[in-house]
Design a protein around this motif. Structure first.
Motif, mmCIF file in Angstrom:
data_model
loop_
_atom_site.group_PDB
_atom_site.id
_atom_site.type_symbol
_atom_site.label_atom_id
_atom_site.label_comp_id
_atom_site.label_asym_id
_atom_site.label_seq_id
_atom_site.Cartn_x
_atom_site.Cartn_y
_atom_site.Cartn_z
ATOM 1 N N LYS A 254 -3.313 -11.868 41.708
ATOM 2 C CA LYS A 254 -2.219 -11.072 43.070
ATOM 3 C C LYS A 254 -1.130 -11.167 41.934
ATOM 4 O O LYS A 254 0.000 -10.434 41.570
ATOM 5 C CB LYS A 254 -2.520 -11.451 44.303
ATOM 6 N N ILE A 255 -0.338 -12.341 41.384
ATOM 7 C CA ILE A 255 0.040 -12.899 41.070
ATOM 8 C C ILE A 255 0.410 -13.149 39.449
ATOM 9 O O ILE A 255 1.777 -12.972 38.761
ATOM 10 C CB ILE A 255 1.485 -14.271 41.444
ATOM 11 N N LYS A 256 -0.382 -13.283 38.855
ATOM 12 C CA LYS A 256 -0.091 -13.839 37.373
ATOM 13 C C LYS A 256 0.879 -12.204 36.235
ATOM 14 O O LYS A 256 0.993 -13.586 35.528
ATOM 15 C CB LYS A 256 -1.972 -13.109 36.482
ATOM 16 N N GLN A 258 3.396 -11.690 37.464
ATOM 17 C CA GLN A 258 5.123 -11.456 37.930
ATOM 18 C C GLN A 258 5.440 -12.640 37.400
ATOM 19 O O GLN A 258 5.312 -13.725 36.600
ATOM 20 C CB GLN A 258 5.098 -12.535 39.337
ATOM 21 N N LEU A 269 5.737 -18.037 45.227
ATOM 22 C CA LEU A 269 4.854 -17.108 45.459
ATOM 23 C C LEU A 269 3.299 -17.000 45.408
ATOM 24 O O LEU A 269 2.651 -16.626 46.471
ATOM 25 C CB LEU A 269 4.667 -16.835 43.755
ATOM 26 N N GLU A 273 1.675 -15.900 48.813
ATOM 27 C CA GLU A 273 0.186 -14.977 48.598
ATOM 28 C C GLU A 273 -0.752 -14.916 49.203
ATOM 29 O O GLU A 273 -1.966 -14.187 49.906
ATOM 30 C CB GLU A 273 -0.160 -14.450 46.880
#
Length: 323
Positions: A254-256, A258, A269, A273
């Motif tokens: 989900k965050i890679k 950003q 972060l 999440e």
């Protein structure tokens, strides 16, 4: 509230269980006047640190009793003691276990040093463990915040830290940098390696490099983490914890993409999440547990799993950035 007393150099530690959340914490109570300033230093520095391998502070406060002042520091509870206890149980450990511990301590030290914090008392008693092997660096009472990594400190008044783990430069009251923590780290692991024949040449060479007399010849925490032995351990850490089928993997996906400016931003972060994903999971399966002792164990395990998820995301990020 359940309490277990334990007296140490820094003061009295009490294990407590919250009536509201059924989560265990440690309250460290420092009453001796000459140690109060170290307690305040520890609390202020711990409050700056939000890392899965550093003891998390919940709150701290002053307390007056019959004219006496104490500093009370409330931190998370590590449910498998410390490395000093492990050393008393067994003097010689497998290389795999020591790599597992070394990797995590270096994650914590790298984070501290990037925040320009020197621990100055790394030793087995200040490295705590959870039952799944998650490491927590604690007891920052002797720590020092410096202006930048190039700053050197001179301490002319008294020795800081514990003599048998203390770097030569600190013993001799010379200038010192973050490499003083690296020496103490090396000495900590030397005590776990009574029988050197059990270890590979690569591992022996790595540990011996940490206790070089000349600080400039010692690797930094980041350089240790870039050692092939440690990088290989990182990969196997993710495999053992089944990263690709874990909640941590879902979080990372989900965050890679950003962008983050520093480690604190990355950890924040991941936490946010994770909170979203856990909320969805909890809405899908609500369970009631009547047994309070069982609930306490489960609540504490949830906190450990949270740190484990964060750590796995962080390791994966490092490996991807360096590949």
């Amino acid at each position: 509230i359940d309490k277990i007393d334990n007296k140490g150099f820094s003061g009295k530690s009490i294990k407590v269980i919250s009536d509201k959340t059924n989560i265990c914490y440690i309250i460290k109570i420092i009453e001796e006047r000459k140690k109060l300033k170290y307690a305040i230093i520890e609390a202020l520095l711990l409050r700056k640190c939000k890392h899965p391998n550093i003891v998390n502070i919940k709150q701290f406060y002053k307390k007056r009793n019959n004219g006496n002042i104490s500093i009370n520091i409330v931190t998370e509870y590590a449910n498998d003691g410390d490395l000093h206890i492990k050393l008393k149980e067994k003097e010689c450990y497998d290389e795999e276990i020591l790599l597992f511990w070394l990797m995590q301590v270096c994650f914590g030290l790298s984070y501290l040093h990037k925040k320009h914090i020197l621990h100055r008392d790394i030793k087995p008693q200040n490295i705590f463990l959870n039952k799944n092997g998650l490491i927590k660096i604690g007891d920052l009472g002797f720590s020092k915040l410096i202006k930048n990594e190039k700053d050197e400190l001179t301490r002319k008044q008294t020795h800081l830290g514990t003599w048998k783990y203390m770097s030569p430069e600190m013993k001799e009251k010379k200038k010192y940098t973050s490499k003083t923590d690296i020496y103490s780290l090396g000495m900590t692991f030397i005590y776990f390696m009574k029988d050197g024949t059990n270890y590979s040449d690569s591992f022996n060479n790595l540990i011996n490099s940490l206790i070089e007399i000349d600080p400039s010849k010692r690797p930094s925490a980041d350089e240790i983490l870039n050692n092939p032995l440690i990088k290989d351990k990182m990969k196997r850490f993710l495999e053992v914890h089944n990263f690709e089928n874990s909640l941590a993997y879902k979080i990372f996906e989900k965050i890679k993409k950003q962008k983050v400016k520093d480690e604190d931003s990355f950890f924040k972060l991941v936490k946010n999440e994770r909170k979203k994903l856990c909320k969805v999971e909890n809405e899908n399966k609500e369970t009631e547990i009547e047994n309070k002792d069982k609930e306490t164990v489960i609540e504490n395990e949830k906190l450990v799993e949270k740190d484990l998820d964060i750590l796995m995301c962080y390791i994966n990020k490092r490996l991807l950035n360096e590949s």
